[in-house]
Enzyme design. Structure first.
Site, short mmCIF file in Angstrom:
data_model
loop_
_atom_site.label_atom_id
_atom_site.label_comp_id
_atom_site.label_asym_id
_atom_site.label_seq_id
_atom_site.Cartn_x
_atom_site.Cartn_y
_atom_site.Cartn_z
N LYS A 23 0.84 -1.21 0.00
CA LYS A 23 0.00 0.00 0.00
C LYS A 23 0.87 1.25 0.00
O LYS A 23 0.60 2.22 -0.72
CB LYS A 23 -0.93 0.00 1.22
CG LYS A 23 -2.13 -0.92 1.04
CD LYS A 23 -2.90 -1.15 2.33
CE LYS A 23 -3.95 -2.24 2.10
NZ LYS A 23 -4.54 -2.75 3.34
N GLN A 77 -4.92 -1.51 9.54
CA GLN A 77 -4.80 -2.84 8.93
C GLN A 77 -5.38 -3.90 9.86
O GLN A 77 -5.03 -3.95 11.04
CB GLN A 77 -3.31 -3.11 8.63
CG GLN A 77 -3.04 -4.43 7.94
CD GLN A 77 -3.62 -4.48 6.53
OE1 GLN A 77 -3.49 -3.55 5.76
NE2 GLN A 77 -4.29 -5.57 6.21
N ASP A 126 -11.38 3.25 4.02
CA ASP A 126 -11.83 1.85 3.94
C ASP A 126 -13.36 1.78 3.92
O ASP A 126 -13.93 0.72 3.65
CB ASP A 126 -11.32 1.07 5.15
CG ASP A 126 -10.27 0.04 4.78
OD1 ASP A 126 -10.07 -0.17 3.57
OD2 ASP A 126 -9.67 -0.54 5.70
#
Ligand code: NDP
Length: 289
Positions: A54, A98, A121
């Site tokens: 990422k 995460q 997200d």
């Protein structure tokens, strides 16, 4: 029929290029460099790989990447305090925590600390609610990427029957809502669905997000259906999907491979959300991506 292979790698690469273009335009018009902060707690090896990838993709798109690592022993309040600092940091437009988090930390609590304007997200209650209401918000990356892949095959989804197998908050539910917003007739199937094979056979668009290797058999696929396989299952040293790819490909019109299908779209959509967040937080129009 032999299915066309939906090349997620290529579609994702093209999307990342468009994101990079939007970043450049935002910089020259407003002097803003979007920034993505990723929080990694603990030493899960797969998570380390995801976070590194990422970071690389973020910088490649011309954005700022911030990595914050906390030890596996971190307390919930340490993670919450970090998220609050990132909420207050103007250089940070997107925050991603995460998953999975160590057992002592309540993931829902941490996620809901994220400022919804920076929730790239799309997992906070605020953004989940906006998706349900059909209001503008930040949409979860994997479902959004799945819809973009479907649209490379068929632009107009109106009236098609979409079956989504799996109803998780991360994938199944938001994917169902996105397909409903495209005017599909949506069936959400799950572990209690009766005669799953028959339900799947009625799908014009069949999406599998279960986490069970090759659960969806070839003869569950209607001739000419579009098949999106979200599943990632490690079997020995191979990654395989939730769909029996070889058998399904003899009936489907188009199908995503695993790997190389939905997976690459997830990071590309994360970058897209970061640019959208950067613009919206400053009251600017959504960049063309
Ligand atoms: P979850 O475990 O959270 O959800 C799985 C869903 O599948 C549940 O709704 C469950 O039903 C349903 N299910 C389980 N067994 C069956 C069955 N036998 N028949 C029908 N439905 C069943 O998984 P996620 O949604 O988080 O992930 C799904 C898959 O997608 C995983 O393989 C994951 O690795 C992958 N994934 C891939 C991503 C990517 O970037 N490509 C990103 C995120 C996930 P119930 O609710 O009734 O228990």
């Amino acid at each position: 029929m032999t299915a066309a292979i939906i090349d997620g790698k290529a579609v994702a690469a093209a999307l990342r290029e468009r994101v990079a273009g939007a970043v450049q335009r935002l910089q020259s018009a407003s002097g803003v460099t979007p920034g993505l902060a990723v929080v990694l707690v603990g030493d899960d090896p797969a998570s380390h790989v995801y976070v590194r990838n990422k970071g690389i993709a973020t910088k490649k798109a011309g954005m700022a990447s911030f990595e914050h690592r906390l030890p596996a022993t971190a307390r919930e309040e340490d993670v919450v305090a970090l998220v609050r600092r990132l909420n207050a940091d103007d250089a940070v437009d997107g925050i991603l925590v995460q998953m999975p988090l160590p057992a002592q930390i309540d993931a829902h609590k941490v996620i809901n600390e994220i400022d919804p304007a920076k929730d790239v997200d799309g997992l906070t209650q605020a953004n989940a609610g906006r998706l349900l209401l059909g209001a503008t918000g930040l949409v979860p990356c994997t479902p959004h990427g799945s819809v973009l892949l479907i649209k490379t095959v068929e632009q107009k989804l109106s009236g098609l029957h979409a079956v989504v197998v799996g109803r998780s908050i991360l994938v199944g539910k938001p994917l169902s809502l996105l397909l409903l917003a495209e005017n599909c007739t949506v069936t959400m199937a799950h572990s209690r669905t009766k005669d799953l094979a028959a339900v799947c056979r009625s799908a014009d668009i069949l999406c599998a997000a279960v986490g069970k290797a090759e659960l969806v058999q070839g003869d569950w696929v209607k001739e000419g259906a579009i098949v999106i396989d979200v599943g990632i299952n490690r079997v020995g040293d191979r990654l395989i999907g939730d769909v029996d790819y070889a058998a399904a490909a003899t009936r489907a019109r188009a199908i995503t491979p695993v790997p190389g299908g939905v997976g690459p779209m997830t990071i590309a959509c994360l970058l897209k959300n970061t640019v959208l967040a950067a613009a919206r937080r400053r009251g600017l129009a959504d960049p063309e991506i």
